[in-house]
Scaffold this motif. Sequence first.
Motif, mmCIF file in Angstrom:
data_model
loop_
_atom_site.group_PDB
_atom_site.id
_atom_site.type_symbol
_atom_site.label_atom_id
_atom_site.label_comp_id
_atom_site.label_asym_id
_atom_site.label_seq_id
_atom_site.Cartn_x
_atom_site.Cartn_y
_atom_site.Cartn_z
ATOM 1 N N LEU A 77 0.807 -1.220 0.000
ATOM 2 C CA LEU A 77 0.000 0.000 0.000
ATOM 3 C C LEU A 77 0.840 1.270 0.000
ATOM 4 N N ASP A 78 2.131 1.137 0.251
ATOM 5 C CA ASP A 78 2.985 2.311 0.247
ATOM 6 C C ASP A 78 3.395 2.649 -1.188
ATOM 7 N N GLY A 79 3.790 3.864 -1.385
ATOM 8 C CA GLY A 79 4.239 4.275 -2.705
ATOM 9 C C GLY A 79 3.123 4.898 -3.514
ATOM 10 N N GLU A 80 3.499 5.414 -4.650
ATOM 11 C CA GLU A 80 2.556 6.145 -5.490
ATOM 12 C C GLU A 80 1.501 5.236 -6.116
ATOM 13 N N HIS A 81 1.891 3.991 -6.386
ATOM 14 C CA HIS A 81 0.980 3.068 -7.063
ATOM 15 C C HIS A 81 0.823 1.784 -6.239
ATOM 16 N N PRO A 82 -0.127 1.729 -5.290
ATOM 17 C CA PRO A 82 -0.356 0.517 -4.496
ATOM 18 C C PRO A 82 -0.705 -0.671 -5.388
ATOM 19 N N TYR A 83 -0.276 -1.854 -4.956
ATOM 20 C CA TYR A 83 -0.524 -3.041 -5.779
ATOM 21 C C TYR A 83 -0.540 -4.296 -4.913
ATOM 22 N N LEU A 84 -1.017 -5.374 -5.511
ATOM 23 C CA LEU A 84 -0.981 -6.700 -4.903
ATOM 24 C C LEU A 84 -0.065 -7.591 -5.723
ATOM 25 N N MET A 85 0.597 -8.540 -5.074
ATOM 26 C CA MET A 85 1.259 -9.628 -5.781
ATOM 27 C C MET A 85 0.343 -10.838 -5.665
ATOM 28 N N VAL A 86 -0.133 -11.316 -6.793
ATOM 29 C CA VAL A 86 -1.156 -12.365 -6.807
ATOM 30 C C VAL A 86 -0.589 -13.649 -7.398
ATOM 31 N N THR A 87 -0.876 -14.760 -6.723
ATOM 32 C CA THR A 87 -0.510 -16.074 -7.250
ATOM 33 C C THR A 87 -1.704 -16.613 -8.011
ATOM 34 N N GLY A 88 -1.596 -16.635 -9.333
ATOM 35 C CA GLY A 88 -2.713 -17.028 -10.179
ATOM 36 C C GLY A 88 -2.596 -18.439 -10.697
ATOM 37 N N LYS A 89 -3.149 -18.675 -11.871
ATOM 38 C CA LYS A 89 -3.129 -20.004 -12.473
ATOM 39 C C LYS A 89 -1.692 -20.440 -12.730
ATOM 40 N N HIS A 90 -1.479 -21.755 -12.562
ATOM 41 C CA HIS A 90 -0.158 -22.342 -12.768
ATOM 42 C C HIS A 90 0.888 -21.711 -11.858
ATOM 43 N N GLN A 91 0.421 -21.207 -10.695
ATOM 44 C CA GLN A 91 1.286 -20.627 -9.667
ATOM 45 C C GLN A 91 2.075 -19.424 -10.182
ATOM 46 N N LYS A 92 1.544 -18.752 -11.195
ATOM 47 C CA LYS A 92 2.214 -17.584 -11.763
ATOM 48 C C LYS A 92 1.999 -16.373 -10.869
ATOM 49 N N ARG A 93 3.085 -15.666 -10.549
ATOM 50 C CA ARG A 93 3.027 -14.494 -9.682
ATOM 51 C C ARG A 93 3.041 -13.229 -10.528
ATOM 52 N N GLN A 94 2.044 -12.364 -10.299
ATOM 53 C CA GLN A 94 1.959 -11.131 -11.065
ATOM 54 C C GLN A 94 1.442 -9.998 -10.182
ATOM 55 N N GLY A 95 1.843 -8.775 -10.510
ATOM 56 C CA GLY A 95 1.364 -7.615 -9.793
ATOM 57 C C GLY A 95 0.039 -7.131 -10.339
ATOM 58 N N VAL A 96 -0.829 -6.659 -9.440
ATOM 59 C CA VAL A 96 -2.143 -6.130 -9.819
ATOM 60 C C VAL A 96 -2.309 -4.763 -9.168
ATOM 61 N N PRO A 97 -2.504 -3.696 -9.951
ATOM 62 C CA PRO A 97 -2.672 -2.360 -9.366
ATOM 63 C C PRO A 97 -3.989 -2.238 -8.613
ATOM 64 N N LEU A 98 -4.004 -1.380 -7.604
ATOM 65 C CA LEU A 98 -5.189 -1.191 -6.764
ATOM 66 C C LEU A 98 -5.875 0.134 -7.077
ATOM 67 N N SER A 99 -7.192 0.114 -7.055
ATOM 68 C CA SER A 99 -7.949 1.360 -7.112
ATOM 69 C C SER A 99 -7.811 2.074 -5.776
ATOM 70 N N ARG A 100 -8.082 3.384 -5.759
ATOM 71 C CA ARG A 100 -8.018 4.137 -4.505
ATOM 72 C C ARG A 100 -9.007 3.582 -3.486
ATOM 73 N N THR A 101 -10.188 3.194 -3.982
ATOM 74 C CA THR A 101 -11.224 2.671 -3.083
ATOM 75 C C THR A 101 -10.778 1.379 -2.422
ATOM 76 N N LEU A 102 -10.195 0.471 -3.213
ATOM 77 C CA LEU A 102 -9.740 -0.807 -2.664
ATOM 78 C C LEU A 102 -8.542 -0.605 -1.739
ATOM 79 N N ALA A 103 -7.612 0.261 -2.125
ATOM 80 C CA ALA A 103 -6.442 0.508 -1.276
ATOM 81 C C ALA A 103 -6.878 1.036 0.093
ATOM 82 N N LYS A 104 -7.858 1.930 0.114
ATOM 83 C CA LYS A 104 -8.343 2.480 1.377
ATOM 84 C C LYS A 104 -9.026 1.393 2.217
ATOM 85 N N ALA A 105 -9.861 0.570 1.569
ATOM 86 C CA ALA A 105 -10.555 -0.501 2.299
ATOM 87 C C ALA A 105 -9.561 -1.501 2.872
ATOM 88 N N LEU A 106 -8.544 -1.854 2.099
ATOM 89 C CA LEU A 106 -7.527 -2.785 2.586
ATOM 90 C C LEU A 106 -6.745 -2.191 3.756
#
Length: 344
Positions: A221-250
Amino acid sequence: MKTLEAVSQPLGHLATPQPAPSTSLELMAYRLDIQARAQAWADMDEPVLRRRATEAARDMDVEALWSLTEANLLLNGLSGAKVSHHTIRAYRKGLDVFLGYAQQVGLQLLRPRPNHGVAYARWLEAQGYNTSTVRVRLAAARKLFAALRWAGATDATPFADVRPAPDPVPRTEKRKPYSETEVEELVRAGDLEEKVILLLGAHAGLRVSEIAGLQRVDVHLDGEHPYLMVTGKHQKRQGVPLSRTLAKALSLWLSATPDLGPRVLSAGSVDYVQGRVKAVCERTGVPYSRRQVHGLRHSAGTRIYSDTSDLLAVRDHLRHADITSSEIYVEYARKTKAPAVKSW
Protein backbone atom coordinates in the motif's frame (compact mmCIF):
# COMPACT_ATOMS: atom_id res chain seq x y z
CA MET A 1 10.18 -49.25 0.28
CA LYS A 2 6.86 -47.79 1.45
CA THR A 3 3.80 -50.02 1.23
CA LEU A 4 0.63 -49.00 -0.59
CA GLU A 5 -1.06 -48.76 2.78
CA ALA A 6 1.49 -46.13 3.80
CA VAL A 7 0.89 -44.26 0.57
CA SER A 8 -2.90 -44.33 0.84
CA GLN A 9 -3.40 -43.83 4.56
CA PRO A 10 -3.06 -40.01 4.64
CA LEU A 11 -5.54 -39.52 1.82
CA GLY A 12 -8.85 -40.16 3.52
CA HIS A 13 -9.26 -36.47 4.38
CA LEU A 14 -9.38 -35.58 0.70
CA ALA A 15 -12.83 -37.10 0.29
CA THR A 16 -14.08 -33.88 1.87
CA PRO A 17 -12.49 -30.86 0.17
CA GLN A 18 -10.14 -29.05 2.52
CA PRO A 19 -9.30 -25.34 2.66
CA ALA A 20 -6.34 -24.35 0.54
CA PRO A 21 -3.03 -23.86 2.33
CA SER A 22 -3.13 -20.26 3.55
CA THR A 23 0.46 -19.62 4.65
CA SER A 24 3.88 -20.21 3.12
CA LEU A 25 4.60 -22.86 5.76
CA GLU A 26 1.27 -24.60 5.14
CA LEU A 27 1.91 -24.54 1.41
CA MET A 28 5.38 -26.00 1.89
CA ALA A 29 4.00 -28.74 4.15
CA TYR A 30 1.25 -29.48 1.63
CA ARG A 31 3.74 -29.81 -1.22
CA LEU A 32 6.07 -31.99 0.84
CA ASP A 33 3.11 -34.19 1.75
CA ILE A 34 2.01 -34.88 -1.83
CA GLN A 35 5.66 -35.18 -2.90
CA ALA A 36 6.21 -37.92 -0.30
CA ARG A 37 3.18 -39.83 -1.54
CA ALA A 38 4.30 -39.53 -5.15
CA GLN A 39 7.82 -40.62 -4.22
CA ALA A 40 6.44 -43.79 -2.65
CA TRP A 41 4.99 -44.81 -6.01
CA ALA A 42 8.09 -43.69 -7.92
CA ASP A 43 10.29 -45.87 -5.71
CA MET A 44 8.40 -49.05 -6.59
CA ASP A 45 9.97 -51.53 -9.00
CA GLU A 46 7.99 -51.79 -12.24
CA PRO A 47 6.44 -55.21 -11.45
CA VAL A 48 5.38 -53.98 -8.00
CA LEU A 49 3.98 -50.75 -9.41
CA ARG A 50 1.99 -52.66 -12.03
CA ARG A 51 0.69 -55.16 -9.48
CA ARG A 52 -0.35 -52.47 -7.00
CA ALA A 53 -2.14 -50.47 -9.66
CA THR A 54 -3.82 -53.57 -11.08
CA GLU A 55 -5.07 -54.60 -7.65
CA ALA A 56 -6.38 -51.10 -6.95
CA ALA A 57 -8.26 -51.02 -10.28
CA ARG A 58 -9.62 -54.54 -9.88
CA ASP A 59 -10.84 -53.89 -6.32
CA MET A 60 -12.07 -50.36 -7.15
CA ASP A 61 -9.96 -49.13 -4.22
CA VAL A 62 -10.81 -45.43 -4.21
CA GLU A 63 -7.99 -44.26 -1.95
CA ALA A 64 -5.29 -46.26 -3.73
CA LEU A 65 -6.53 -45.13 -7.15
CA TRP A 66 -6.50 -41.52 -6.03
CA SER A 67 -3.00 -41.93 -4.59
CA LEU A 68 -1.81 -43.33 -7.93
CA THR A 69 -3.54 -40.56 -9.91
CA GLU A 70 -2.13 -37.86 -7.66
CA ALA A 71 1.37 -39.31 -8.00
CA ASN A 72 1.14 -39.35 -11.79
CA LEU A 73 -0.12 -35.75 -11.78
CA LEU A 74 2.87 -34.68 -9.72
CA LEU A 75 5.49 -36.75 -11.52
CA ASN A 76 4.31 -36.44 -15.12
CA GLY A 77 1.86 -33.52 -15.23
CA LEU A 78 2.69 -30.23 -16.93
CA SER A 79 2.66 -28.37 -13.61
CA GLY A 80 4.88 -30.90 -11.86
CA ALA A 81 5.32 -30.26 -8.14
CA LYS A 82 3.54 -26.91 -8.55
CA VAL A 83 0.18 -28.54 -9.30
CA SER A 84 -2.34 -26.38 -7.47
CA HIS A 85 -4.53 -27.33 -4.53
CA HIS A 86 -7.54 -26.30 -6.63
CA THR A 87 -6.57 -28.80 -9.36
CA ILE A 88 -6.01 -31.55 -6.81
CA ARG A 89 -9.45 -30.90 -5.27
CA ALA A 90 -11.17 -30.88 -8.66
CA TYR A 91 -9.58 -34.13 -9.82
CA ARG A 92 -10.23 -35.87 -6.51
CA LYS A 93 -13.90 -34.96 -6.67
CA GLY A 94 -14.01 -36.04 -10.31
CA LEU A 95 -12.44 -39.40 -9.49
CA ASP A 96 -15.00 -40.02 -6.75
CA VAL A 97 -17.86 -39.26 -9.16
CA PHE A 98 -16.42 -41.47 -11.91
CA LEU A 99 -15.76 -44.44 -9.64
CA GLY A 100 -19.30 -44.18 -8.27
CA TYR A 101 -20.59 -44.32 -11.84
CA ALA A 102 -18.26 -47.21 -12.71
CA GLN A 103 -19.54 -49.28 -9.80
CA GLN A 104 -23.13 -48.43 -10.71
CA VAL A 105 -22.83 -49.65 -14.32
CA GLY A 106 -20.33 -52.44 -13.74
CA LEU A 107 -17.48 -50.75 -15.64
CA GLN A 108 -14.21 -52.65 -15.28
CA LEU A 109 -11.30 -50.23 -15.11
CA LEU A 110 -8.79 -52.68 -16.56
CA ARG A 111 -11.01 -53.59 -19.53
CA PRO A 112 -13.42 -50.75 -20.26
CA ARG A 113 -15.55 -51.05 -23.38
CA PRO A 114 -14.92 -48.59 -26.23
CA ASN A 115 -18.15 -46.66 -25.60
CA HIS A 116 -17.85 -46.40 -21.82
CA GLY A 117 -16.13 -43.01 -22.06
CA VAL A 118 -18.81 -41.32 -24.13
CA ALA A 119 -21.53 -43.04 -22.08
CA TYR A 120 -20.07 -41.46 -18.94
CA ALA A 121 -20.12 -38.03 -20.58
CA ARG A 122 -23.80 -38.42 -21.46
CA TRP A 123 -24.54 -39.65 -17.92
CA LEU A 124 -22.90 -36.55 -16.45
CA GLU A 125 -25.00 -34.33 -18.70
CA ALA A 126 -28.14 -36.21 -17.68
CA GLN A 127 -27.32 -35.47 -14.02
CA GLY A 128 -27.64 -31.76 -14.79
CA TYR A 129 -23.95 -30.82 -14.65
CA ASN A 130 -23.09 -27.77 -16.73
CA THR A 131 -20.65 -28.05 -19.61
CA SER A 132 -17.63 -26.76 -17.71
CA THR A 133 -18.22 -29.23 -14.86
CA VAL A 134 -18.63 -32.10 -17.33
CA ARG A 135 -15.32 -31.08 -18.89
CA VAL A 136 -13.56 -31.19 -15.51
CA ARG A 137 -15.14 -34.53 -14.58
CA LEU A 138 -14.00 -36.04 -17.89
CA ALA A 139 -10.50 -34.65 -17.33
CA ALA A 140 -10.37 -36.39 -13.95
CA ALA A 141 -11.37 -39.72 -15.48
CA ARG A 142 -8.79 -39.17 -18.22
CA LYS A 143 -6.12 -38.58 -15.56
CA LEU A 144 -7.08 -41.82 -13.80
CA PHE A 145 -6.53 -43.86 -16.96
CA ALA A 146 -3.30 -42.00 -17.69
CA ALA A 147 -2.09 -43.07 -14.23
CA LEU A 148 -3.12 -46.70 -14.84
CA ARG A 149 -1.26 -46.68 -18.17
CA TRP A 150 1.79 -45.13 -16.51
CA ALA A 151 1.77 -47.95 -13.97
CA GLY A 152 1.42 -50.56 -16.71
CA ALA A 153 -1.93 -51.83 -15.44
CA THR A 154 -3.80 -51.22 -18.72
CA ASP A 155 -3.37 -49.64 -22.14
CA ALA A 156 -7.03 -48.51 -22.32
CA THR A 157 -7.84 -44.95 -23.44
CA PRO A 158 -11.65 -44.76 -23.18
CA PHE A 159 -11.67 -40.96 -22.83
CA ALA A 160 -9.18 -40.07 -25.54
CA ASP A 161 -11.70 -38.40 -27.89
CA VAL A 162 -14.61 -37.78 -25.52
CA ARG A 163 -15.88 -34.22 -25.25
CA PRO A 164 -18.93 -32.61 -23.62
CA ALA A 165 -21.91 -31.79 -25.80
CA PRO A 166 -21.88 -28.16 -27.04
CA ASP A 167 -23.19 -25.73 -24.47
CA PRO A 168 -26.48 -24.15 -25.62
CA VAL A 169 -26.08 -21.20 -23.24
CA PRO A 170 -24.18 -18.27 -24.82
CA ARG A 171 -20.98 -17.54 -22.94
CA THR A 172 -22.14 -13.98 -22.23
CA GLU A 173 -25.05 -15.44 -20.24
CA LYS A 174 -22.72 -17.24 -17.84
CA ARG A 175 -21.21 -15.55 -14.83
CA LYS A 176 -22.57 -12.22 -16.01
CA PRO A 177 -20.84 -9.14 -14.61
CA TYR A 178 -22.43 -7.18 -11.83
CA SER A 179 -23.27 -3.69 -13.06
CA GLU A 180 -21.41 -0.71 -11.62
CA THR A 181 -24.61 0.27 -9.80
CA GLU A 182 -24.91 -3.21 -8.29
CA VAL A 183 -21.27 -3.22 -7.20
CA GLU A 184 -21.74 0.16 -5.50
CA GLU A 185 -24.87 -1.12 -3.76
CA LEU A 186 -23.10 -4.25 -2.54
CA VAL A 187 -20.10 -2.31 -1.27
CA ARG A 188 -22.35 0.14 0.62
CA ALA A 189 -24.19 -2.74 2.28
CA GLY A 190 -21.15 -4.80 3.20
CA ASP A 191 -19.14 -4.71 6.40
CA LEU A 192 -15.44 -3.84 6.12
CA GLU A 193 -14.29 -7.37 5.29
CA GLU A 194 -17.09 -7.82 2.78
CA LYS A 195 -16.11 -4.53 1.13
CA VAL A 196 -12.55 -5.83 0.75
CA ILE A 197 -13.78 -9.10 -0.76
CA LEU A 198 -16.13 -7.37 -3.17
CA LEU A 199 -13.54 -4.85 -4.32
CA LEU A 200 -10.82 -7.50 -4.71
CA GLY A 201 -13.15 -9.05 -7.28
CA ALA A 202 -14.82 -6.01 -8.85
CA HIS A 203 -11.78 -3.68 -8.94
CA ALA A 204 -8.66 -5.88 -8.79
CA GLY A 205 -10.31 -8.64 -10.85
CA LEU A 206 -9.13 -11.48 -8.62
CA ARG A 207 -10.51 -15.00 -8.96
CA VAL A 208 -12.27 -16.45 -5.92
CA SER A 209 -9.31 -18.71 -5.07
CA GLU A 210 -6.97 -15.72 -5.33
CA ILE A 211 -9.15 -13.70 -2.96
CA ALA A 212 -9.25 -16.57 -0.47
CA GLY A 213 -5.50 -17.15 -0.60
CA LEU A 214 -4.31 -13.55 -0.49
CA GLN A 215 -1.53 -12.98 2.05
CA ARG A 216 -0.77 -9.76 3.92
CA VAL A 217 2.82 -9.82 2.73
CA ASP A 218 1.47 -9.55 -0.83
CA VAL A 219 -0.37 -6.28 -0.14
CA HIS A 220 1.76 -3.23 -0.97
CA LEU A 221 0.00 0.00 0.00
CA ASP A 222 2.98 2.31 0.25
CA GLY A 223 4.24 4.28 -2.71
CA GLU A 224 2.56 6.15 -5.49
CA HIS A 225 0.98 3.07 -7.06
CA PRO A 226 -0.36 0.52 -4.50
CA TYR A 227 -0.52 -3.04 -5.78
CA LEU A 228 -0.98 -6.70 -4.90
CA MET A 229 1.26 -9.63 -5.78
CA VAL A 230 -1.16 -12.37 -6.81
CA THR A 231 -0.51 -16.07 -7.25
CA GLY A 232 -2.71 -17.03 -10.18
CA LYS A 233 -3.13 -20.00 -12.47
CA HIS A 234 -0.16 -22.34 -12.77
CA GLN A 235 1.29 -20.63 -9.67
CA LYS A 236 2.21 -17.58 -11.76
CA ARG A 237 3.03 -14.49 -9.68
CA GLN A 238 1.96 -11.13 -11.06
CA GLY A 239 1.36 -7.62 -9.79
CA VAL A 240 -2.14 -6.13 -9.82
CA PRO A 241 -2.67 -2.36 -9.37
CA LEU A 242 -5.19 -1.19 -6.76
CA SER A 243 -7.95 1.36 -7.11
CA ARG A 244 -8.02 4.14 -4.51
CA THR A 245 -11.22 2.67 -3.08
CA LEU A 246 -9.74 -0.81 -2.66
CA ALA A 247 -6.44 0.51 -1.28
CA LYS A 248 -8.34 2.48 1.38
CA ALA A 249 -10.55 -0.50 2.30
CA LEU A 250 -7.53 -2.79 2.59
CA SER A 251 -5.66 -0.27 4.72
CA LEU A 252 -8.58 0.04 7.14
CA TRP A 253 -9.15 -3.72 7.28
CA LEU A 254 -5.50 -4.65 7.82
CA SER A 255 -5.14 -1.99 10.54
CA ALA A 256 -8.27 -3.28 12.30
CA THR A 257 -7.25 -6.95 12.22
CA PRO A 258 -3.57 -7.28 13.24
CA ASP A 259 -4.17 -10.62 14.97
CA LEU A 260 -5.43 -12.56 11.95
CA GLY A 261 -2.00 -13.89 11.09
CA PRO A 262 -0.48 -13.99 7.61
CA ARG A 263 -3.64 -14.06 5.52
CA VAL A 264 -5.77 -11.04 4.63
CA LEU A 265 -9.23 -12.50 5.34
CA SER A 266 -10.64 -14.08 8.47
CA ALA A 267 -10.75 -17.47 6.75
CA GLY A 268 -8.77 -18.68 3.76
CA SER A 269 -11.30 -20.89 2.00
CA VAL A 270 -13.20 -20.44 -1.25
CA ASP A 271 -16.40 -21.42 0.55
CA TYR A 272 -15.91 -18.58 3.04
CA VAL A 273 -15.50 -15.99 0.26
CA GLN A 274 -18.51 -17.33 -1.63
CA GLY A 275 -20.62 -17.28 1.53
CA ARG A 276 -19.78 -13.66 2.31
CA VAL A 277 -20.57 -12.44 -1.21
CA LYS A 278 -23.79 -14.45 -1.32
CA ALA A 279 -24.83 -13.02 2.05
CA VAL A 280 -24.41 -9.42 0.86
CA CYS A 281 -26.34 -10.22 -2.33
CA GLU A 282 -29.19 -11.65 -0.27
CA ARG A 283 -29.29 -8.57 1.98
CA THR A 284 -29.45 -6.18 -0.97
CA GLY A 285 -31.57 -8.23 -3.37
CA VAL A 286 -28.78 -8.21 -5.97
CA PRO A 287 -28.94 -11.53 -7.89
CA TYR A 288 -26.09 -13.93 -7.03
CA SER A 289 -27.19 -16.97 -9.05
CA ARG A 290 -25.34 -17.55 -12.36
CA ARG A 291 -22.81 -14.85 -11.41
CA GLN A 292 -21.41 -15.80 -8.03
CA VAL A 293 -18.02 -14.41 -7.04
CA HIS A 294 -16.54 -14.76 -10.53
CA GLY A 295 -19.08 -12.27 -11.82
CA LEU A 296 -17.15 -9.60 -9.89
CA ARG A 297 -14.04 -10.36 -11.95
CA HIS A 298 -16.17 -9.97 -15.06
CA SER A 299 -17.29 -6.60 -13.70
CA ALA A 300 -13.65 -5.49 -13.54
CA GLY A 301 -12.90 -6.57 -17.10
CA THR A 302 -16.09 -5.03 -18.47
CA ARG A 303 -15.49 -1.70 -16.75
CA ILE A 304 -11.89 -1.50 -17.95
CA TYR A 305 -12.93 -2.11 -21.54
CA SER A 306 -15.86 0.32 -21.29
CA ASP A 307 -13.52 3.02 -19.93
CA THR A 308 -10.57 2.43 -22.27
CA SER A 309 -11.73 0.43 -25.32
CA ASP A 310 -8.32 -1.25 -24.90
CA LEU A 311 -8.38 -5.03 -24.99
CA LEU A 312 -4.72 -5.19 -23.97
CA ALA A 313 -5.57 -3.27 -20.80
CA VAL A 314 -8.17 -5.94 -19.97
CA ARG A 315 -5.67 -8.71 -20.68
CA ASP A 316 -3.01 -7.16 -18.49
CA HIS A 317 -5.29 -6.37 -15.54
CA LEU A 318 -6.97 -9.79 -15.49
CA ARG A 319 -3.66 -11.54 -16.24
CA HIS A 320 -4.95 -13.54 -19.18
CA ALA A 321 -2.33 -15.72 -20.86
CA ASP A 322 -4.04 -15.26 -24.22
CA ILE A 323 -5.85 -12.15 -25.41
CA THR A 324 -8.66 -14.31 -26.81
CA SER A 325 -9.74 -14.84 -23.20
CA SER A 326 -10.24 -11.08 -22.96
CA GLU A 327 -12.52 -10.80 -25.98
CA ILE A 328 -15.67 -11.67 -24.04
CA TYR A 329 -15.42 -8.31 -22.27
CA VAL A 330 -16.05 -6.55 -25.56
CA GLU A 331 -19.37 -8.41 -25.70
CA TYR A 332 -20.18 -7.65 -22.08
CA ALA A 333 -19.41 -3.96 -22.59
CA ARG A 334 -21.56 -3.78 -25.71
CA LYS A 335 -24.48 -5.26 -23.79
CA THR A 336 -24.32 -2.41 -21.26
CA LYS A 337 -24.84 0.23 -23.95
CA ALA A 338 -28.25 1.46 -25.03
CA PRO A 339 -29.58 -0.13 -28.25
CA ALA A 340 -28.59 1.77 -31.39
CA VAL A 341 -32.26 2.27 -32.28
CA LYS A 342 -33.29 3.70 -28.90
CA SER A 343 -33.25 7.36 -29.99
CA TRP A 344 -34.74 6.81 -33.43
